[in-house]
Design a protein around this motif. Structure first.
Motif, mmCIF file in Angstrom:
data_model
loop_
_atom_site.group_PDB
_atom_site.id
_atom_site.type_symbol
_atom_site.label_atom_id
_atom_site.label_comp_id
_atom_site.label_asym_id
_atom_site.label_seq_id
_atom_site.Cartn_x
_atom_site.Cartn_y
_atom_site.Cartn_z
ATOM 1 N N ASP A 1 19.436 15.197 -8.899
ATOM 2 C CA ASP A 1 19.513 16.023 -7.466
ATOM 3 C C ASP A 1 20.447 16.994 -7.678
ATOM 4 N N ARG B 1 10.251 14.373 -4.816
ATOM 5 C CA ARG B 1 11.097 13.818 -5.859
ATOM 6 C C ARG B 1 12.464 14.343 -5.701
ATOM 7 N N ASP C 1 6.698 15.978 -0.749
ATOM 8 C CA ASP C 1 7.100 15.845 -2.050
ATOM 9 C C ASP C 1 7.719 15.040 -2.556
ATOM 10 N N LYS D 1 13.518 18.054 -8.667
ATOM 11 C CA LYS D 1 13.467 19.331 -8.035
ATOM 12 C C LYS D 1 12.232 19.659 -8.644
ATOM 13 N N ARG E 1 12.629 17.222 2.235
ATOM 14 C CA ARG E 1 12.240 16.952 0.863
ATOM 15 C C ARG E 1 10.811 16.297 0.752
ATOM 16 N N SER F 1 4.106 15.286 -7.035
ATOM 17 C CA SER F 1 5.067 14.910 -6.197
ATOM 18 C C SER F 1 4.417 14.006 -5.203
#
Length: 308
Positions: A61, A129, A127, A132, A115, A137
């Protein structure tokens, strides 16, 4: 030498002392934290390493990279922990003394509205994920998966008994409107969740999607296998789990050396496993920690030592 400070604004580490104690960190050790996050566990490990120690931490992340530690003993690898062995080889490390994994989702992710990890923020994008840059997703899954595959996701990863009915309603919904926002998914889920169990049902459904989006169970299996490969004899594996699916995998792997929990025994009836369990009874957070850190309430710590 180091900027070892608390990072509680990002994420409060769970079972901090117990998990790092379980690693049996010594001065000069080479350690790995495969779930860096806000760096709380990594900072605690560094405080015990001495001048000659080395710590490699992993996180896929980009948000976690903003919390990096300035310390010559520390290397932060931007990668999923399923590539543990490859990156250690890249850094010319063939074996390590201990590994720490704090699985699940950090409090930072749940609190970051954009997020889509939490059902609290209805106008957030679906999303989920961790990386990113990943293609799929949660919205993509809801809009593209076939009905049977959707049902399997909610049943296997969310343990939802109404998974087939939920999948059917998702198919009906997307014929009229594509899934984009958390509110879209809540429109489908809320009829299946009475007021008494609403939060539990929603949490299970969101967990299922998050696990599928990030391929969490396969990644966990790969990390555990590679962790066994790179651990020195006598090395420690300290793992914190939060839900029954990942806890079952870790428990079986530590006990039997496989993920199914199938036991093989030697001539004398001893279970053949590459590990010795350090704690036969799972370690849970104290009442005080649970009171101050709600995320810790489902946490379980298992520690194993690689046999000589």
């Amino acid at each position: 030498m180091s900027d070892i400070v608390k990072s509680e604004g990002y994420h409060v580490p769970v079972l901090l002392k117990e998990s790092v104690d379980g690693m049996d960190v010594k001065s000069g050790s080479v350690c790995v934290d495969v779930t860096y996050g806000g760096g709380g566990h990594s900072r605690e490990i560094l405080s015990r390493l001495g001048k000659q120690g080395k710590l490699f931490s992993f996180d896929q992340d980009a948000d976690a990279l903003a919390n990096t530690i300035k310390d010559e003993r520390f290397t932060l690898v931007k990668s999923n922990f399923r590539f543990l062995k490859n990156f250690l080889r890249y850094y010319e490390v063939s074996e390590v003394d201990s590994i720490l994994a704090d699985l699940g989702v950090s409090s930072h992710h749940f609190d970051e509205k954009d997020r889509g990890f939490s059902f609290r923020f209805e106008d957030a994008d679906l999303d989920m994920r961790m990386n990113k840059d990943a293609r799929m997703s949660a919205a993509g899954i809801l809009n593209e998966y076939e009905e049977e595959r959707l049902a399997n996701v909610f049943y296997l990863y969310g343990e939802l008994k109404q998974s087939r009915r939920i999948a059917s309603e998702i198919m009906k919904y997307r014929k009229v409107k594509k899934f984009h926002k958390v509110a879209d998914l809540l429109d489908v889920l809320k009829p299946f969740a009475g007021k008494e169990k609403e939060k539990k049902i929603l949490a299970q459904a969101f967990q299922a999607l998050r696990i599928e989006v990030n391929d969490e169970m396969s990644a966990l299996e790969e990390m555990l296998m590679q962790g066994l490969d790179v651990l020195k004899a006598g090395g420690r594996f300290s793992v914190i789990t939060y839900h029954s699916l990942e806890d079952r995998l870790v428990k079986n792997f530590f006990k039997t050396g496989n993920f199914e929990g199938k036991t093989e025994k030697d001539f004398y009836g001893n279970i053949l496993t590459p590990f010795r369990l350090v704690n036969n009874k799972v370690i849970i957070p104290s009442e005080a920690e649970q009171a101050t850190n709600p995320r810790s309430r489902s946490a379980k710590l298992r520690i194993a030592e690689k046999k000589q």
